[in-house]
Scaffold this motif. Sequence first.
Motif, PDB file in Angstrom:
ATOM      1  N   HIS A   1       0.815  -1.208   0.000  1.00 27.50           N
ATOM      2  CA  HIS A   1       0.000   0.000   0.000  1.00 27.50           C
ATOM      3  C   HIS A   1       0.850   1.261   0.000  1.00 27.50           C
ATOM      4  O   HIS A   1       0.362   2.337   0.293  1.00 27.50           O
TER       5      HIS A   1
ATOM      6  N   ASN B   1      -1.754   3.672   5.330  1.00 29.81           N
ATOM      7  CA  ASN B   1      -2.491   2.762   6.201  1.00 29.81           C
ATOM      8  C   ASN B   1      -3.874   2.510   5.626  1.00 29.81           C
ATOM      9  O   ASN B   1      -4.401   3.317   4.861  1.00 29.81           O
ATOM     10  N   ARG B   2      -4.443   1.416   6.003  1.00 31.06           N
ATOM     11  CA  ARG B   2      -5.810   1.108   5.598  1.00 31.06           C
ATOM     12  C   ARG B   2      -6.743   2.103   6.269  1.00 31.06           C
ATOM     13  O   ARG B   2      -6.556   2.477   7.415  1.00 31.06           O
ATOM     14  N   THR B   3      -7.769   2.544   5.540  1.00 31.46           N
ATOM     15  CA  THR B   3      -8.692   3.536   6.081  1.00 31.46           C
ATOM     16  C   THR B   3      -9.874   2.894   6.778  1.00 31.46           C
ATOM     17  O   THR B   3     -10.570   3.555   7.520  1.00 31.46           O
TER      18      THR B   3
ATOM     19  N   ASN C   1     -12.327   1.678   4.993  1.00 36.05           N
ATOM     20  CA  ASN C   1     -13.296   1.616   3.916  1.00 36.05           C
ATOM     21  C   ASN C   1     -12.708   0.702   2.852  1.00 36.05           C
ATOM     22  O   ASN C   1     -11.777   1.071   2.134  1.00 36.05           O
ATOM     23  N   VAL C   2     -13.262  -0.496   2.758  1.00 36.51           N
ATOM     24  CA  VAL C   2     -12.697  -1.513   1.872  1.00 36.51           C
ATOM     25  C   VAL C   2     -12.764  -1.083   0.417  1.00 36.51           C
ATOM     26  O   VAL C   2     -11.809  -1.280  -0.344  1.00 36.51           O
TER      27      VAL C   2
ATOM     28  N   ASP D   1     -10.050   1.513  -0.183  1.00 43.75           N
ATOM     29  CA  ASP D   1      -8.726   0.895  -0.137  1.00 43.75           C
ATOM     30  C   ASP D   1      -8.456   0.069  -1.389  1.00 43.75           C
ATOM     31  O   ASP D   1      -7.343   0.100  -1.927  1.00 43.75           O
ATOM     32  N   ASP D   2      -9.459  -0.654  -1.874  1.00 45.10           N
ATOM     33  CA  ASP D   2      -9.296  -1.435  -3.104  1.00 45.10           C
ATOM     34  C   ASP D   2      -9.068  -0.518  -4.303  1.00 45.10           C
ATOM     35  O   ASP D   2      -8.217  -0.781  -5.156  1.00 45.10           O
TER      36      ASP D   2
ATOM     37  N   ARG E   1      -7.842   2.538  -4.247  1.00 45.42           N
ATOM     38  CA  ARG E   1      -6.521   3.159  -4.122  1.00 45.42           C
ATOM     39  C   ARG E   1      -5.431   2.175  -4.527  1.00 45.42           C
ATOM     40  O   ARG E   1      -4.491   2.531  -5.241  1.00 45.42           O
ATOM     41  N   SER E   2      -5.556   0.926  -4.101  1.00 48.15           N
ATOM     42  CA  SER E   2      -4.561  -0.081  -4.483  1.00 48.15           C
ATOM     43  C   SER E   2      -4.522  -0.276  -5.995  1.00 48.15           C
ATOM     44  O   SER E   2      -3.450  -0.370  -6.591  1.00 48.15           O
TER      45      SER E   2
END
Length: 144
Positions: free
Chosen positions: A67, A71-73, A75-76, A79-80, A82-83
């Motif tokens: 990532h 950090n993971r927020t 909100n899946v 995050d997906d 953004r990845s």
Amino acid sequence: MNTTALIRPAWTPATIALMVVGFMVFWPLGLAMLAYILWGDRLDGFKRSVNTEGFFRNCGKNSRSKHYGFNRTGNVAFDDWRSAELERIEEERRKLDEARDEFDAYVRELRRAKDQEEFDRFMNNRKPRSDAGSSSTEIRDPGL
């Protein structure tokens, strides 16, 4: 806190002397000593409240993960997304690096060909004018 220490956050002769010397040498040192005298007793509580492992965890060189240090927020979906965007950008960077490498190779080849041409011209001009009628062997690169 150890109350028998010579330098402790209190108005002792040693801390007052250090504060005065600090102000005479360099005023921020005196100010730092004054802050230590006034608020130094809270320093132990502050040290305990700060989790240094968690606080400095991302400071290392190898901390970049999949990532990219984010950090993971929680909100899946975000995050997906953004990845996926970061992977797309990384792929574009790889393509640009490949194109730059190809261009660099092309420019190197152009420079080599230009150098070869200039060398051949120099060698032809270097020959005496009397040998102009005789057969001359040119040094040519088989790649040109």
